[in-house]
Design a protein around this motif. Structure first.
Motif, PDB file in Angstrom:
ATOM      1  N   ILE A  60       0.838  -1.204   0.000  1.00 21.52           N
ATOM      2  CA  ILE A  60       0.000   0.000   0.000  1.00 21.52           C
ATOM      3  C   ILE A  60       0.868   1.247   0.000  1.00 21.52           C
ATOM      4  N   GLU A  61       1.993   1.188   0.697  1.00 24.19           N
ATOM      5  CA  GLU A  61       2.897   2.341   0.699  1.00 24.19           C
ATOM      6  C   GLU A  61       3.384   2.649  -0.712  1.00 24.19           C
ATOM      7  N   ALA A  62       3.776   1.613  -1.465  1.00 23.69           N
ATOM      8  CA  ALA A  62       4.259   1.829  -2.832  1.00 23.69           C
ATOM      9  C   ALA A  62       3.161   2.403  -3.714  1.00 23.69           C
ATOM     10  N   VAL A  63       1.925   1.929  -3.539  1.00 28.05           N
ATOM     11  CA  VAL A  63       0.798   2.447  -4.309  1.00 28.05           C
ATOM     12  C   VAL A  63       0.575   3.923  -3.993  1.00 28.05           C
ATOM     13  N   CYS A  64       0.619   4.264  -2.715  1.00 28.61           N
ATOM     14  CA  CYS A  64       0.405   5.653  -2.303  1.00 28.61           C
ATOM     15  C   CYS A  64       1.492   6.566  -2.860  1.00 28.61           C
ATOM     16  N   ASP A  67       1.004   6.912  -6.648  1.00 30.72           N
ATOM     17  CA  ASP A  67      -0.190   7.703  -6.936  1.00 30.72           C
ATOM     18  C   ASP A  67       0.139   9.193  -6.883  1.00 30.72           C
ATOM     19  N   ASN A  68       0.831   9.612  -5.850  1.00 24.37           N
ATOM     20  CA  ASN A  68       1.143  11.030  -5.693  1.00 24.37           C
ATOM     21  C   ASN A  68       2.266  11.489  -6.622  1.00 24.37           C
ATOM     22  N   ARG A  69       3.223  10.621  -6.881  1.00 24.87           N
ATOM     23  CA  ARG A  69       4.278  10.990  -7.836  1.00 24.87           C
ATOM     24  C   ARG A  69       3.684  11.180  -9.225  1.00 24.87           C
ATOM     25  N   LEU A  70       2.801  10.275  -9.638  1.00 25.37           N
ATOM     26  CA  LEU A  70       2.139  10.435 -10.931  1.00 25.37           C
ATOM     27  C   LEU A  70       1.275  11.690 -10.953  1.00 25.37           C
ATOM     28  N   GLY A  71       0.622  11.980  -9.829  1.00 19.14           N
ATOM     29  CA  GLY A  71      -0.181  13.195  -9.750  1.00 19.14           C
ATOM     30  C   GLY A  71       0.634  14.444 -10.014  1.00 19.14           C
ATOM     31  N   GLU A  72       1.868  14.465  -9.521  1.00 18.75           N
ATOM     32  CA  GLU A  72       2.745  15.609  -9.772  1.00 18.75           C
ATOM     33  C   GLU A  72       3.085  15.728 -11.258  1.00 18.75           C
ATOM     34  N   VAL A  73       3.351  14.590 -11.903  1.00 18.13           N
ATOM     35  CA  VAL A  73       3.677  14.605 -13.326  1.00 18.13           C
ATOM     36  C   VAL A  73       2.461  15.037 -14.147  1.00 18.13           C
ATOM     37  N   PHE A  74       1.280  14.489 -13.810  1.00 19.76           N
ATOM     38  CA  PHE A  74       0.068  14.869 -14.538  1.00 19.76           C
ATOM     39  C   PHE A  74      -0.265  16.344 -14.309  1.00 19.76           C
ATOM     40  N   ALA A  75       0.024  16.857 -13.122  1.00 21.83           N
ATOM     41  CA  ALA A  75      -0.212  18.274 -12.851  1.00 21.83           C
ATOM     42  C   ALA A  75       0.665  19.150 -13.742  1.00 21.83           C
ATOM     43  N   GLU A  76       1.921  18.730 -13.907  1.00 20.40           N
ATOM     44  CA  GLU A  76       2.822  19.464 -14.799  1.00 20.40           C
ATOM     45  C   GLU A  76       2.315  19.393 -16.237  1.00 20.40           C
ATOM     46  N   ALA A  77       1.858  18.215 -16.655  1.00 20.69           N
ATOM     47  CA  ALA A  77       1.323  18.066 -18.006  1.00 20.69           C
ATOM     48  C   ALA A  77       0.078  18.919 -18.204  1.00 20.69           C
ATOM     49  N   GLY A 115      -2.961   8.529 -10.061  1.00 25.21           N
ATOM     50  CA  GLY A 115      -2.609   9.837 -10.600  1.00 25.21           C
ATOM     51  C   GLY A 115      -3.111  11.019  -9.802  1.00 25.21           C
ATOM     52  N   ALA A 116      -3.523  10.813  -8.552  1.00 26.64           N
ATOM     53  CA  ALA A 116      -3.851  11.888  -7.609  1.00 26.64           C
ATOM     54  C   ALA A 116      -4.476  13.117  -8.275  1.00 26.64           C
ATOM     55  N   PRO A 117      -5.735  13.031  -8.720  1.00 26.27           N
ATOM     56  CA  PRO A 117      -6.341  14.161  -9.435  1.00 26.27           C
ATOM     57  C   PRO A 117      -6.402  15.447  -8.613  1.00 26.27           C
ATOM     58  N   ALA A 118      -6.415  15.333  -7.285  1.00 26.34           N
ATOM     59  CA  ALA A 118      -6.431  16.544  -6.464  1.00 26.34           C
ATOM     60  C   ALA A 118      -5.172  17.381  -6.691  1.00 26.34           C
ATOM     61  N   ARG A 119      -4.056  16.726  -6.946  1.00 27.39           N
ATOM     62  CA  ARG A 119      -2.821  17.459  -7.227  1.00 27.39           C
ATOM     63  C   ARG A 119      -2.922  18.199  -8.565  1.00 27.39           C
ATOM     64  N   VAL A 120      -3.596  17.584  -9.526  1.00 31.48           N
ATOM     65  CA  VAL A 120      -3.789  18.235 -10.825  1.00 31.48           C
ATOM     66  C   VAL A 120      -4.699  19.452 -10.657  1.00 31.48           C
ATOM     67  N   ALA A 121      -5.793  19.277  -9.936  1.00 30.29           N
ATOM     68  CA  ALA A 121      -6.743  20.374  -9.729  1.00 30.29           C
ATOM     69  C   ALA A 121      -6.098  21.522  -8.966  1.00 30.29           C
ATOM     70  N   GLU A 122      -5.271  21.197  -7.996  1.00 33.53           N
ATOM     71  CA  GLU A 122      -4.593  22.238  -7.218  1.00 33.53           C
ATOM     72  C   GLU A 122      -3.655  23.050  -8.103  1.00 33.53           C
ATOM     73  N   ARG A 123      -3.017  22.375  -9.050  1.00 39.80           N
ATOM     74  CA  ARG A 123      -2.057  23.073  -9.907  1.00 39.80           C
ATOM     75  C   ARG A 123      -2.739  23.994 -10.910  1.00 39.80           C
ATOM     76  N   VAL A 124      -3.801  23.517 -11.556  1.00 39.59           N
ATOM     77  CA  VAL A 124      -4.396  24.297 -12.655  1.00 39.59           C
ATOM     78  C   VAL A 124      -5.649  25.050 -12.244  1.00 39.59           C
ATOM     79  N   ARG A 125      -6.213  24.704 -11.087  1.00 37.04           N
ATOM     80  CA  ARG A 125      -7.362  25.428 -10.524  1.00 37.04           C
ATOM     81  C   ARG A 125      -8.584  25.404 -11.414  1.00 37.04           C
ATOM     82  N   VAL A 126      -8.810  24.288 -12.100  1.00 37.01           N
ATOM     83  CA  VAL A 126     -10.052  24.055 -12.833  1.00 37.01           C
ATOM     84  C   VAL A 126     -10.494  22.636 -12.517  1.00 37.01           C
TER      85      VAL A 126
END
Length: 386
Positions: A60-64, A67-77, A115-126
């Motif tokens: 579960i730790e590896a999944v968590c 999830d958040n590392r991918l969220g950071e990459v998707f936020a940048e994208a 892919g932690a969508p909350a991280r994406v939303a926080e970055r782009v604010r939409v």
């Protein structure tokens, strides 16, 4: 409406990002491509994903962490996508990285994308749309493929039987024809086994331009073992992924042979496997034209073999001829799914996925439509009414 679409496929080599403007005029939806870009995953992230995918075990730790590392990459994208949209977008579609697609006896029981969508939303604010497959799985569907809704709207069935082919980690096919429901399903591996072989035998992420496959010869014994896979004979609806077609799968087939197979011959055989399985399905549906997209179209050895197998029966084209860059097609398709979900319209096609009903796809983060329910004044306290 401007929507940013993201896509990271089963090859897990990076994320494609597009921006599109949608305009509805009567029954016609116009998609204006605003640009596309690709962000490559670094070696560390690819290793993280590979370590978690079947048949490997995980925690579960590896999944968590992933999830958040991918969220950071998707936020940048997503931020890049907003720039492509001119600095402002109405929504982002971030479907995440599929790490498991749970299928038992031909039925999809669950699916997991990170892919932690909350991280994406926080970055782009939409608002960000994610988890696009679960609603269709809950309705009894495969949750995949989802691109056929894009293909069905783009291709004119009245022209005659035509197919849209995506050559990603998995090869999937959409067939449109006059007077019949849209058909779509995963055919089998495209880049999944090719890339696994390149990593294992060449120490490279892929066989660039199919050069090593072109230098090799098809090993008929290995090809026969690969073609004996029961998945190919199963009727649609069906879906698959790296939970079946992974490096261990290839190792088992190679180990069953009496003699070792040269690396170039392995790659040539896997290329032939993809070409034959795809061509067989195109022939079965008697299509007259196949329009291809995905990373596999950059492999001239694979594309040339497909064209040769279809010669005289169907013509092979790429989506660039229709105004959609082949590498970015799936990201544009997910942008379309975002538009449909925003307007309360279903995105999955039951005749494709096998679902009981057509589901509106995805979950919105932090908040999507309907916006007209937002109160003029937010609450400042809570009372209990008895």
């Amino acid at each position: 409406m401007k929507i940013v679409g993201l896509m990271s496929g089963t090859s897990y080599d990076g994320v494609d990002v597009v921006a599109a403007e949608f305009t509805l005029d009567g029954e016609t939806l116009a998609l204006r491509p605003l640009g596309h870009h690709s962000l490559d995953y670094d070696d560390g992230l690819r290793a993280q994903i590979a370590a978690l995918l079947p048949p490997a075990g995980t925690t579960i730790e590896a999944v968590c962490r992933l999830d958040n590392r991918l969220g950071e990459v998707f936020a940048e994208a997503a931020a890049v996508g907003v720039e492509l949209a001119g600095g402002a977008a109405d929504a982002v579609v971030s479907p995440g990285q599929t790490v498991f697609h749970w299928v038992e006896q031909g039925r999809a029981c669950g699916t997991l994308q990170l892919g932690a969508p909350a991280r994406v939303a926080e970055r782009v604010r939409v608002p960000v749309l994610s988890d696009l497959r679960s609603a269709d799985v809950a309705a009894g569907g495969q949750g995949a493929p989802l691109v056929p809704v894009f293909d069905a709207l783009l291709l004119d069935a009245a022209v005659g039987p035509r197919a849209a082919l995506n050559l990603g980690g998995i090869a999937n096919l959409t067939v449109v024809a006059p007077g019949v429901p849209v058909l779509g399903y995963d055919v089998g591996p495209a880049n999944a086994l090719l890339d696994a072989a390149a990593r294992r035998l060449l120490g490279r992420p892929c066989d660039l331009d199919g050069a090593r496959a072109a230098a090799g010869r098809v090993h008929l014994g290995l090809l026969d073992l690969l073609l004996a896979e029961p998945y190919y004979a199963a009727p649609p609806p069906k879906s698959t992924g790296k939970e079946l077609f992974h490096a261990g799968y290839l190792d088992d087939r190679l180990a069953a042979l009496a003699e070792p197979v040269a690396p170039d011959d392995v790659l040539a055989t896997l290329t032939e496997l993809t070409a034959r399985t795809v061509a067989a399905e195109c022939d079965r549906h008697r299509v007259t034209e196949v329009i291809a997209a995905g990373g596999g179209v950059r492999n001239p050895t694979l594309l040339g073999r497909l064209a040769a197998l279809g010669a005289g029966r169907w013509r092979l084209r790429v989506t660039d001829e229709l105004g959609i860059p082949a590498q970015a097609k799936e990201a544009y398709a997910f942008a379309l799914l975002g538009w449909l979900s925003w307007h309360g319209l279903p995105g999955a096609v039951p005749s494709v996925t096998g679902a009981r009903r057509a589901a509106v796809l995805g979950s919105w983060t932090p908040a999507g439509p309907p916006h007209d329910r937002t109160p003029a004044t937010p609450p400042r306290r809570l009372v209990v009414a008895v």
